[in-house]
Write a protein that holds these residues in place. Structure first.
Motif, mmCIF file in Angstrom:
data_model
loop_
_atom_site.group_PDB
_atom_site.id
_atom_site.type_symbol
_atom_site.label_atom_id
_atom_site.label_comp_id
_atom_site.label_asym_id
_atom_site.label_seq_id
_atom_site.Cartn_x
_atom_site.Cartn_y
_atom_site.Cartn_z
ATOM 1 N N GLY A 72 0.793 -1.217 0.000
ATOM 2 C CA GLY A 72 0.000 0.000 0.000
ATOM 3 C C GLY A 72 0.828 1.270 0.000
ATOM 4 O O GLY A 72 2.034 1.263 0.297
ATOM 5 N N GLY A 85 0.644 3.894 1.995
ATOM 6 C CA GLY A 85 1.083 4.365 3.305
ATOM 7 C C GLY A 85 2.432 3.789 3.699
ATOM 8 O O GLY A 85 3.308 4.506 4.194
ATOM 9 N N GLN A 110 2.961 1.348 12.308
ATOM 10 C CA GLN A 110 2.131 0.262 11.798
ATOM 11 C C GLN A 110 0.818 0.771 11.222
ATOM 12 O O GLN A 110 0.230 0.136 10.346
ATOM 13 N N GLY A 111 0.369 1.926 11.704
ATOM 14 C CA GLY A 111 -0.874 2.499 11.199
ATOM 15 C C GLY A 111 -0.807 2.909 9.741
ATOM 16 O O GLY A 111 -1.853 3.137 9.115
ATOM 17 N N VAL A 125 0.041 0.974 7.382
ATOM 18 C CA VAL A 125 -0.363 -0.182 6.580
ATOM 19 C C VAL A 125 -1.816 -0.482 6.874
ATOM 20 O O VAL A 125 -2.177 -0.822 8.004
ATOM 21 N N THR A 126 -2.670 -0.367 5.872
ATOM 22 C CA THR A 126 -4.097 -0.616 6.045
ATOM 23 C C THR A 126 -4.431 -2.056 5.697
ATOM 24 O O THR A 126 -3.717 -2.721 4.950
ATOM 25 N N GLY A 127 -5.572 -2.536 6.253
ATOM 26 C CA GLY A 127 -5.979 -3.907 5.988
ATOM 27 C C GLY A 127 -5.114 -4.883 6.762
ATOM 28 O O GLY A 127 -4.296 -4.517 7.613
ATOM 29 N N TYR A 128 -5.312 -6.168 6.480
ATOM 30 C CA TYR A 128 -4.505 -7.205 7.138
ATOM 31 C C TYR A 128 -4.442 -8.441 6.261
ATOM 32 O O TYR A 128 -5.426 -8.822 5.632
ATOM 33 N N GLN A 140 1.616 -9.716 6.667
ATOM 34 C CA GLN A 140 1.749 -8.272 6.828
ATOM 35 C C GLN A 140 2.835 -7.891 7.833
ATOM 36 O O GLN A 140 3.676 -7.042 7.550
#
Length: 301
Positions: free
Chosen positions: A124, A126, A171-172, A174-177, A181
């Motif tokens: 992503g 981010g 860590q915020g 990176v969105t989703g999981y 990850q």
């Protein structure tokens, strides 16, 4: 003055024979323990069906090993295969459109762009922005040309992934999981900082001027390096990446093939161990461990 003398070959062969026979003898004890106790309660949690042609279940207690043959195989190896295919396509197209010289001079930039795109797709925007921010900060430090400042800045950047609230904040980005990850996040981030430190230290040694920020990005986002560590220091990468006259070394393909076969052989041997010697699961059953011989316990140590 110290004297150096090699041991006689016969003595070395004797030591090797004693060592390997001891390991083989201890292995037979573990073999029997694995076969006789496969139905124990502790074994049922971590001994699962494996490769059918072995005829035995597999010890899956090694999470990293299992991951390499599931998620890593389906994602990371696919991306690396794409890197090889992409490089081959570029090398075939560039001469036909009259850009062979341009491609030779800028191929490291092209590979870096491909690596950045792969990171963007997998993790992503981010995460890509976070990596770029670390690169920019450590590049700014590199311009000072003080090695102790480079070490302090690099170690401080690494420490932010072990300190709160800095770790959670990063860590915020990176969105989703998904399953990989955490591994890709920490691997990509921390190895980025290590590569930036290698770059900064080499920049401190550079007498005339500085390396460019683009040089750092090409080095950092070269995909075979990104998730798996520095592997190659910046000075070696810079020389190799900017060599316009690449020639295949003598017997290079033979060496690559031999190395690949050796690695496949090692993978096969380790997988055999996981199917027949449950070395990782047995120590979790203390009642069984107390029943084993000293030879078997020696293998676990």
């Amino acid at each position: 003055m110290r004297l150096k003398a090699a041991l006689p070959k016969l003595e070395l062969y004797l030591y090797a024979a004693v060592l390997y026979l001891s390991l083989l003898w201890a292995g037979t004890w573990i073999w029997d323990a694995s076969a006789d106790n496969v139905n124990r309660k502790v074994f049922k949690k971590s001994v699962k069906p494996g490769w059918h042609y072995f005829g035995r279940k597999m010890d899956v207690a090694d999470f990293e090993w299992v991951m390499w043959f599931t998620t890593f195989r389906n994602h990371i190896l696919f991306a690396l295969a794409g890197h090889v295919i992409f490089a081959k396509v570029c090398s075939l197209i560039s001469p036909r459109i009259g850009m062979d010289d341009w491609y030779c001079k800028h191929r490291s930039l092209i590979y870096g762009l491909y690596g950045g795109l792969a990171v963007l797709v997998s993790m992503g925007g981010g995460f890509l922005a976070l990596v770029l921010s670390h690169c920019f900060i450590l590049y700014s430090v590199a311009l000072v040309k003080r090695k102790w400042i480079v070490f302090v800045a690099g170690l401080a950047s690494l420490a932010t992934f072990k300190m709160e609230p800095f770790n959670t904040w990063q860590q915020g980005f990176v969105t989703g999981y998904f399953e990989l990850q955490d591994i890709l996040f920490y691997g990509g981030s921390c190895f980025t900082i290590m590569r930036c430190m290698s770059f900064a230290l080499e920049n401190c040694e550079k007498k005339d001027g500085n390396y460019t920020f683009t040089d750092l990005l090409k080095y950092n986002f070269y995909l075979p390096f990104f998730y798996f560590g520095p592997i190659q220091t910046f000075d070696q990468f810079h020389v190799q990446a900017n060599n316009p006259n690449l020639t295949r070394k003598q017997r290079e393909m033979w060496n690559i093939t031999t190395g690949a076969l050796l690695h496949l052989g090692a993978i096969f041997v380790v997988d055999v161990f996981f199917h027949y010697l449950y070395i990782l699961t047995i120590p979790n059953d203390m009642k069984l461990v107390k029943q084993l011989s000293d030879w078997s316990l020696g293998q676990f140590s």
